[in-house]
Design an enzyme around this catalytic site. Structure first.
Site, PDB file in Angstrom:
ATOM      1  N   PHE A   1      -8.189 -37.961  13.529  1.00 17.44           N
ATOM      2  CA  PHE A   1      -8.733 -36.699  13.022  1.00 17.44           C
ATOM      3  C   PHE A   1      -9.661 -35.988  14.004  1.00 17.44           C
ATOM      4  CE2 PHE A   1      -8.005 -37.728   8.288  1.00 17.44           C
ATOM      5  CZ  PHE A   1      -6.849 -36.985   8.281  1.00 17.44           C
TER       6      PHE A   1
ATOM      7  N   HIS B   1       2.874 -35.819   5.998  1.00 14.95           N
ATOM      8  CA  HIS B   1       1.782 -35.277   6.824  1.00 14.95           C
ATOM      9  C   HIS B   1       1.158 -36.354   7.714  1.00 14.95           C
ATOM     10  CE1 HIS B   1      -2.694 -35.032   7.035  1.00 14.95           C
ATOM     11  NE2 HIS B   1      -2.376 -33.973   7.765  1.00 14.95           N
TER      12      HIS B   1
ATOM     13  N   HIS C   1       1.406 -37.012  11.980  1.00 13.83           N
ATOM     14  CA  HIS C   1       0.205 -37.076  12.821  1.00 13.83           C
ATOM     15  C   HIS C   1       0.319 -38.274  13.758  1.00 13.83           C
ATOM     16  CE1 HIS C   1      -3.127 -34.287  11.978  1.00 13.83           C
ATOM     17  NE2 HIS C   1      -2.607 -34.149  10.771  1.00 13.83           N
TER      18      HIS C   1
ATOM     19  N   HIS D   1      -7.236 -26.573   4.835  1.00 11.16           N
ATOM     20  CA  HIS D   1      -6.365 -26.382   6.002  1.00 11.16           C
ATOM     21  C   HIS D   1      -5.753 -24.985   6.018  1.00 11.16           C
ATOM     22  CE1 HIS D   1      -6.801 -30.760   6.314  1.00 11.16           C
ATOM     23  NE2 HIS D   1      -6.542 -30.594   7.592  1.00 11.16           N
TER      24      HIS D   1
ATOM     25  N   HIS E   1     -11.957 -28.884  13.148  1.00 15.50           N
ATOM     26  CA  HIS E   1     -11.279 -29.962  12.416  1.00 15.50           C
ATOM     27  C   HIS E   1     -12.090 -31.243  12.514  1.00 15.50           C
ATOM     28  CE1 HIS E   1      -8.102 -32.919  11.380  1.00 15.50           C
ATOM     29  NE2 HIS E   1      -7.815 -31.989  10.507  1.00 15.50           N
TER      30      HIS E   1
ATOM     31  N   HIS F   1     -10.517 -34.274   3.720  1.00  8.03           N
ATOM     32  CA  HIS F   1      -9.208 -34.932   3.542  1.00  8.03           C
ATOM     33  C   HIS F   1      -9.193 -35.857   2.328  1.00  8.03           C
ATOM     34  CE1 HIS F   1      -9.013 -33.779   7.787  1.00  8.03           C
ATOM     35  NE2 HIS F   1      -7.734 -33.616   7.531  1.00  8.03           N
TER      36      HIS F   1
ATOM     37  N   HIS G   1       0.729 -28.203  10.562  1.00  5.41           N
ATOM     38  CA  HIS G   1       0.044 -27.779   9.345  1.00  5.41           C
ATOM     39  C   HIS G   1       0.578 -26.462   8.782  1.00  5.41           C
ATOM     40  CE1 HIS G   1      -2.861 -30.609   7.811  1.00  5.41           C
ATOM     41  NE2 HIS G   1      -2.823 -31.127   9.027  1.00  5.41           N
TER      42      HIS G   1
HETATM   43 CU1  C2O Z   1      -6.930 -32.190   8.783  1.00  6.51          CU
HETATM   44 CU2  C2O Z   1      -3.425 -33.023   9.243  1.00  6.51          CU
HETATM   45  O1  C2O Z   1      -5.289 -33.046   9.145  1.00  6.51           O
END
Ligand code: C2O
Length: 587
Positions: free
Chosen positions: A353, A333, A337, A212, A182, A203, A366
């Site tokens: 990230f 989303h 995070h 993802h 990631h 992203h 995810h």
């Molecule tokens: Cu690649 Cu929720 O991030």
């Protein structure tokens, strides 16, 4: 698994079972009825032997075929530098984002300070790359809702993660190497294949969902292989449904391999997950759940008439990173995070990230994002679900599979979860019909307010305070037919932010109240922009589009020739600049 209502893993060979996955709730308005469809989930199983190795064909060899990917993706000088130059300079080669050259992975630079990063997430190198073919489905993997998972399932999952954490550090399947996947794709550590002057970032673009999905796919298969269970599926964090709106218990037990100490301690159970999280507690906690449901409705139903609005903006070789996120990515989303990560400026692990993949909860977060993608496709009915462009379908990435082989995968293979061999547990979708009502109907605010017109406002404008502008509507009093043909969209362009910072702003229509943040569950709320910080900081310019057709109906102002747009900064406003605002019509 016995306690779970749908288990495709129990399907016997050659049986086809069809289950209703989403049913249109009764009492839909005509408008909504067109957007809500019944769709079926089919778990098909075939006779088949050992599912793995024999299905991975096409081991890559260079046969003089002038395929840019073969030239550029390979390790180091394996395919010859002379060819590489001519391949790059030829405009005839397709422009989809292509798998990075792992040998050219760098630690990355903070582009604001020009200092090298203090994290290295480059993957181990491999001598060969295999073009991945989806294996035939012998047994469906089943992804349960985390809050409904049985003790037996949790024990299995814990065992799998424990084994993954025990793999040697340089094994590409080990927990840290998986976390680094990631980091590497999201922290600008790879050059773009075909344009070394540009960095790769998956992203905030149309690759968010497909990339993802692949990432989870291999992570899940590695775990399944470690416990020798080909039906193992990741649990999904069902945060779009009130019973799932809390950090799932299996992740908060201190002695579990699923535990992580680097989380915001104020957000452990029973704190309710805030899908509009802006870095501080919500002013009225009793509104979190209604706000969440409206946010989901906005991301999944109201604001996603066009493909770009759901998936995010086009991103091809030569493009700068972060052209523009889709509704789910920039909304729920991003909010979760940052909500899960520590309350420090860099938000480890989940809120940045580079470190997000070190958080076991990431994969359940995810898995829900991934599930929402499939649900949205099901809700589309006859409307197109996928971009037809080869720039999207042929985009390709590299991952290590469960056998530690480096494989090249493409977007076109991600479109249907069942073809990839996994399904989700069936749960309610309480947001599906949650169309908000106006706080103030038939507001005359747009014609009486003293706010400047968009054309008079000096853009770019900094969001260090609430910015209000009157925006002209090129078309008004649109008929039902016009509306079906084209969505009215508010375009907010040239959004310039420092990617190292968490930022968020919200957009309200015809609302003069400065307590805008309290009315997320009202029709005046048009949507938000928000980003997860990256370690590899740089300035980017993004664009978002917010659907207005239904919103203007709800406010009963379809006949007005202008609307009042309020841009309300909620986090890091002094680091946000807006380039311009206008209304367009698109299908
Ligand atoms: Cu690649 Cu929720 O991030």
């Amino acid at each position: 698994m016995a306690s779970l209502p749908l288990s495709c893993s129990s399907i016997t060979p050659t049986t086809t079972t069809t289950r209703t996955f989403v049913t249109a709730p009764p009492g839909l308005s005509a408008h909504n009825a067109t957007r809500t469809r019944r769709f079926n989930l089919s778990c098909k199983a075939k006779n088949g032997g050992d599912e793995q190795r024999e299905t991975l064909g096409n081991e890559e060899t260079f046969q003089g075929k002038f395929d840019r990917r073969n030239l550029l993706v390979g390790m180091g000088g394996l395919y010859g530098a002379a060819n590489l130059v001519s391949a790059e300079s030829s405009p005839a080669f397709a422009s989809p984002i292509s798998a990075p050259d792992l040998s050219k992975c760098t630690r990355g630079t903070n582009l604001n300070t020009q200092q090298p990063l203090d994290v290295n997430c480059c993957p181990p190198l491999s001598q060969k790359i295999i073009d991945y073919k989806l294996p035939p489905i012998t047994k469906m993997r089943f992804r349960p809702a985390a809050h409904l998972a049985s003790q037996e399932y949790i024990a299995k999952y814990e065992k799998a993660v424990e084994l993954m954490k025990a793999l040697p550090e340089d094994d590409p399947r080990s927990f840290m190497q998986q976390a680094n996947v990631h980091c590497a794709y999201c922290n600008l550590t790879y050059e773009q294949t075909g344009d070394p002057s540009m960095r790769l970032q998956i992203h905030n673009s149309w690759h968010f969902f497909p990339w993802h999905r692949w990432y989870l796919y291999f992570y899940e298969r590695i775990l399944g292989k470690l416990i020798d269970d080909p039906t193992f599926g990741l649990p999904f964090w069902n945060w779009d449904n009130p019973p799932g709106m809390v950090m799932p218990n299996m992740f908060v037990k201190k002695d579990s391999p699923l535990f992580n100490p680097r989380r915001n301690q104020d957000h452990l159970p029973p704190a309710a997950t805030d899908l509009n999280y802006a870095g501080k507690p919500t002013t009225d906690p009793s509104k979190i759940i209604p706000n969440n449901l409206t946010e989901m409705y906005s991301e999944m139903v109201r604001n996603v008439s066009t493909l770009e609005d759901f998936y995010g903006a086009k991103y091809v070789t030569g493009d700068k990173p972060d052209p523009g996120p889709g509704t789910v990515e920039r909304g729920s989303h991003t909010a979760l995070h940052v909500w899960v990560g520590q309350a420090t400026p860099s938000g480890e692990d989940m809120g940045n990230f580079y470190s997000a993949g070190r958080e076991p909860l990431f994969f359940s977060h995810h898995a829900n994002v991934d599930r929402l993608w499939s649900i949205w496709r099901g809700l589309r009915g006859p409307k197109p679900k996928d971009f037809p462009e080869s720039d999207w379908l042929n985009a390709n990435f590299l991952f290590y599979d469960e056998n530690a082989q480096l494989v090249r995968v493409k977007v076109a293979d991600t479109l249907e979860n069942q073809k990839m061999g996994f399904v989700w547990q069936e749960v309610d979708l309480p947001w599906l019909n949650n169309r908000p009502t106006a706080r103030v109907k038939k507001s005359k605010v747009a014609t009486t307010t003293a706010a400047p017109k968009a054309t008079e406002t000096v853009f770019p404008v900094k969001l260090d305070k609430v910015v209000k502008v009157l925006v002209d509507r090129p078309k008004k009093s649109r008929s039902k037919k016009d509306k079906e043909k084209e969505e009215e969209l508010l375009v907010i362009d040239g959004i310039e932010v420092d990617t190292a910072k968490f930022v968020r702003f919200e957009v309200y229509i015809n609302d003069e109240d400065d307590k805008a943040d309290e009315i997320i569950d009202k029709a005046e709320y048009a949507g938000c922009y928000s980003q997860v910080p990256h370690k590899n900081s740089t300035k980017v310019k993004s664009k978002i589009r917010l659907g207005l057709t239904e919103l203007l109906e709800d406010l009963d102002v379809e006949d007005d020739d202008k609307i009042l747009v309020s841009l309300v900064p909620r986090a890091g406003g002094e680091d946000i600049t807006i380039g311009g605002i206008k209304i367009i019509y698109a299908s």
